[in-house]
Motif scaffolding. Structure first.
Motif, PDB file in Angstrom:
ATOM      1  N   SER A   1       0.822  -1.212   0.000  1.00 35.66           N
ATOM      2  CA  SER A   1       0.000   0.000   0.000  1.00 35.66           C
ATOM      3  C   SER A   1       0.854   1.259   0.000  1.00 35.66           C
ATOM      4  CB  SER A   1      -0.901   0.004   1.236  1.00 35.66           C
ATOM      5  OG  SER A   1      -1.746  -1.136   1.239  1.00 35.66           O
ATOM      6  N   GLY A   2       0.336   2.307  -0.610  1.00 36.71           N
ATOM      7  CA  GLY A   2       1.062   3.569  -0.623  1.00 36.71           C
ATOM      8  C   GLY A   2       0.487   4.553  -1.616  1.00 36.71           C
ATOM      9  N   TRP A   3       1.309   5.509  -1.984  1.00 36.70           N
ATOM     10  CA  TRP A   3       0.906   6.601  -2.868  1.00 36.70           C
ATOM     11  C   TRP A   3       1.987   6.862  -3.906  1.00 36.70           C
ATOM     12  CZ3 TRP A   3      -3.562   9.763  -2.321  1.00 36.70           C
ATOM     13  CH2 TRP A   3      -4.386   9.393  -1.241  1.00 36.70           C
ATOM     14  N   VAL A   4       1.574   7.411  -5.027  1.00 40.78           N
ATOM     15  CA  VAL A   4       2.502   7.892  -6.054  1.00 40.78           C
ATOM     16  C   VAL A   4       2.266   9.377  -6.205  1.00 40.78           C
ATOM     17  CG1 VAL A   4       3.277   7.671  -8.431  1.00 40.78           C
ATOM     18  CG2 VAL A   4       2.419   5.674  -7.201  1.00 40.78           C
ATOM     19  N   TRP A   5       3.348  10.124  -6.277  1.00 39.72           N
ATOM     20  CA  TRP A   5       3.242  11.585  -6.276  1.00 39.72           C
ATOM     21  C   TRP A   5       4.033  12.201  -7.430  1.00 39.72           C
ATOM     22  CZ3 TRP A   5       0.091  13.294  -2.455  1.00 39.72           C
ATOM     23  CH2 TRP A   5      -0.050  12.487  -1.311  1.00 39.72           C
ATOM     24  N   LEU A   6       3.502  13.275  -7.968  1.00 33.31           N
ATOM     25  CA  LEU A   6       4.277  14.219  -8.755  1.00 33.31           C
ATOM     26  C   LEU A   6       4.607  15.341  -7.796  1.00 33.31           C
ATOM     27  CD1 LEU A   6       5.414  15.276 -11.481  1.00 33.31           C
ATOM     28  CD2 LEU A   6       3.201  16.422 -11.805  1.00 33.31           C
ATOM     29  N   ILE A   7       5.911  15.566  -7.552  1.00 36.39           N
ATOM     30  CA  ILE A   7       6.312  16.574  -6.579  1.00 36.39           C
ATOM     31  C   ILE A   7       7.188  17.629  -7.228  1.00 36.39           C
ATOM     32  CG2 ILE A   7       6.154  14.965  -4.637  1.00 36.39           C
ATOM     33  CD1 ILE A   7       9.241  14.825  -4.680  1.00 36.39           C
ATOM     34  N   LYS A   8       7.222  18.776  -6.580  1.00 37.83           N
ATOM     35  CA  LYS A   8       8.088  19.869  -7.018  1.00 37.83           C
ATOM     36  C   LYS A   8       9.210  20.042  -6.004  1.00 37.83           C
ATOM     37  CE  LYS A   8       7.895  24.431  -9.077  1.00 37.83           C
ATOM     38  NZ  LYS A   8       9.078  25.026  -8.448  1.00 37.83           N
ATOM     39  N   GLN A   9      10.423  20.036  -6.495  1.00 33.99           N
ATOM     40  CA  GLN A   9      11.605  20.285  -5.678  1.00 33.99           C
ATOM     41  C   GLN A   9      12.375  21.419  -6.347  1.00 33.99           C
ATOM     42  OE1 GLN A   9      12.868  16.243  -6.411  1.00 33.99           O
ATOM     43  NE2 GLN A   9      12.830  15.777  -4.220  1.00 33.99           N
ATOM     44  N   LYS A  10      12.290  22.608  -5.775  1.00 33.17           N
ATOM     45  CA  LYS A  10      12.874  23.799  -6.381  1.00 33.17           C
ATOM     46  C   LYS A  10      12.311  23.968  -7.791  1.00 33.17           C
ATOM     47  CE  LYS A  10      16.999  23.794  -3.499  1.00 33.17           C
ATOM     48  NZ  LYS A  10      18.477  23.789  -3.442  1.00 33.17           N
ATOM     49  N   ASN A  11      13.124  23.824  -8.832  1.00 38.26           N
ATOM     50  CA  ASN A  11      12.629  24.007 -10.196  1.00 38.26           C
ATOM     51  C   ASN A  11      12.442  22.685 -10.936  1.00 38.26           C
ATOM     52  OD1 ASN A  11      12.634  26.882 -10.072  1.00 38.26           O
ATOM     53  ND2 ASN A  11      14.862  26.845 -10.281  1.00 38.26           N
ATOM     54  N   THR A  12      12.403  21.582 -10.199  1.00 35.75           N
ATOM     55  CA  THR A  12      12.338  20.267 -10.820  1.00 35.75           C
ATOM     56  C   THR A  12      11.070  19.538 -10.410  1.00 35.75           C
ATOM     57  OG1 THR A  12      14.749  20.101 -10.793  1.00 35.75           O
ATOM     58  CG2 THR A  12      13.526  18.051 -11.074  1.00 35.75           C
TER      59      THR A  12
ATOM     60  N   SER B   1       9.423  15.748 -10.100  1.00 35.04           N
ATOM     61  CA  SER B   1       9.838  14.362  -9.986  1.00 35.04           C
ATOM     62  C   SER B   1       8.639  13.493  -9.647  1.00 35.04           C
ATOM     63  CB  SER B   1      10.892  14.188  -8.885  1.00 35.04           C
ATOM     64  OG  SER B   1      12.011  14.996  -9.114  1.00 35.04           O
ATOM     65  N   ILE B   2       8.726  12.219  -9.995  1.00 36.61           N
ATOM     66  CA  ILE B   2       7.722  11.231  -9.618  1.00 36.61           C
ATOM     67  C   ILE B   2       8.325  10.355  -8.533  1.00 36.61           C
ATOM     68  CG2 ILE B   2       6.362   9.238 -10.378  1.00 36.61           C
ATOM     69  CD1 ILE B   2       6.383  10.570 -13.198  1.00 36.61           C
ATOM     70  N   VAL B   3       7.632  10.265  -7.404  1.00 34.15           N
ATOM     71  CA  VAL B   3       8.117   9.466  -6.286  1.00 34.15           C
ATOM     72  C   VAL B   3       6.970   8.649  -5.718  1.00 34.15           C
ATOM     73  CG1 VAL B   3       9.911  11.154  -5.699  1.00 34.15           C
ATOM     74  CG2 VAL B   3       7.681  11.266  -4.555  1.00 34.15           C
ATOM     75  N   SER B   4       7.326   7.681  -4.892  1.00 36.87           N
ATOM     76  CA  SER B   4       6.333   6.850  -4.226  1.00 36.87           C
ATOM     77  C   SER B   4       6.614   6.843  -2.733  1.00 36.87           C
ATOM     78  CB  SER B   4       6.387   5.428  -4.793  1.00 36.87           C
ATOM     79  OG  SER B   4       5.465   4.584  -4.119  1.00 36.87           O
TER      80      SER B   4
END
Length: 206
Positions: A127-138, A140-143
């Protein structure tokens, strides 16, 4: 403060045929409500944290009493993640503007972005989540596992950044309609993303 279930801006059947009404109702009124009830119960004897928002609390998990950290990590995390999730859902919106440009800049094109997102979602074990995240100007896709959120920070969630878009890949989010076919649920997600809200979230952190 006492956490409460945020209102939905649509009916349970508004996302049919992609997300079914029964799953939406149970997911919202049972699963999300349980996270809220558990979080409120755990905080009931911690008056010193009563004025913190949910996001402030998950950023300060290590400041909480040790005997409360796990239950609050799981349940406040679940409350925040689901509150994001409901806002991200709406049919018939279009990805455009600065967010579309940023995705194409970071992932080459929209098709490759979707492919990366799907692969990350299908590879999340359990179980979990998948995210589109913003890190400064980038972007990323993380879980993250269970009800962790990137806002919890690297030490706790294994990643860090501002959530722009998130998909719940717990079985309770899809099993009534899709059973073990997580990939079908993931692909259905592209039809119900509220790109207007995702764009607003993106621009908050530009």
């Amino acid at each position: 403060m006492k956490f409460i279930l945020p209102p939905l801006n649509y009916t349970y059947n508004a996302l049919e045929p992609f997300f079914d009404a029964k799953t939406m109702e149970i997911h919202y009124t049972k699963h999300h409500q349980t996270y809220i009830d558990n979080a409120n119960a755990a905080l009931s004897d911690l008056p010193e944290f009563s004025n913190f928002t949910a996001i402030e609390l998950i950023k300060k998990l290590n400041d909480l009493p040790k005997n409360k950290r796990t239950i609050l990590r799981n349940n406040i995390g679940g409350h925040i993640n689901h509150s994001f999730f409901w806002k991200y859902l709406k049919k018939n919106t279009i990805l455009q503007g600065p967010l579309k440009d940023a995705i194409e800049s970071n992932f080459k094109d929209i098709s490759y972005f979707k492919d990366c997102f799907e692969k990350t979602a299908i590879s999340r074990f359990g179980s979990g989540w998948v995210w589109l995240i913003k890190q400064k100007n980038t972007l990323s896709i993380v879980s993250t596992a269970n009800q962790d959120n990137p806002l919890m920070g690297l030490e706790i969630s294994g990643t860090h950044g501002y959530p722009i878009l998130g998909l719940d890949v717990w079985e309770h989010a899809y099993y009534l309609k899709y059973q073990n076919r997580r990939i079908d649920y993931i692909k259905a997600f592209w039809n119900v993303i509220n790109w207007n809200e995702v764009s607003n979230q993106f621009e908050r952190y530009v």
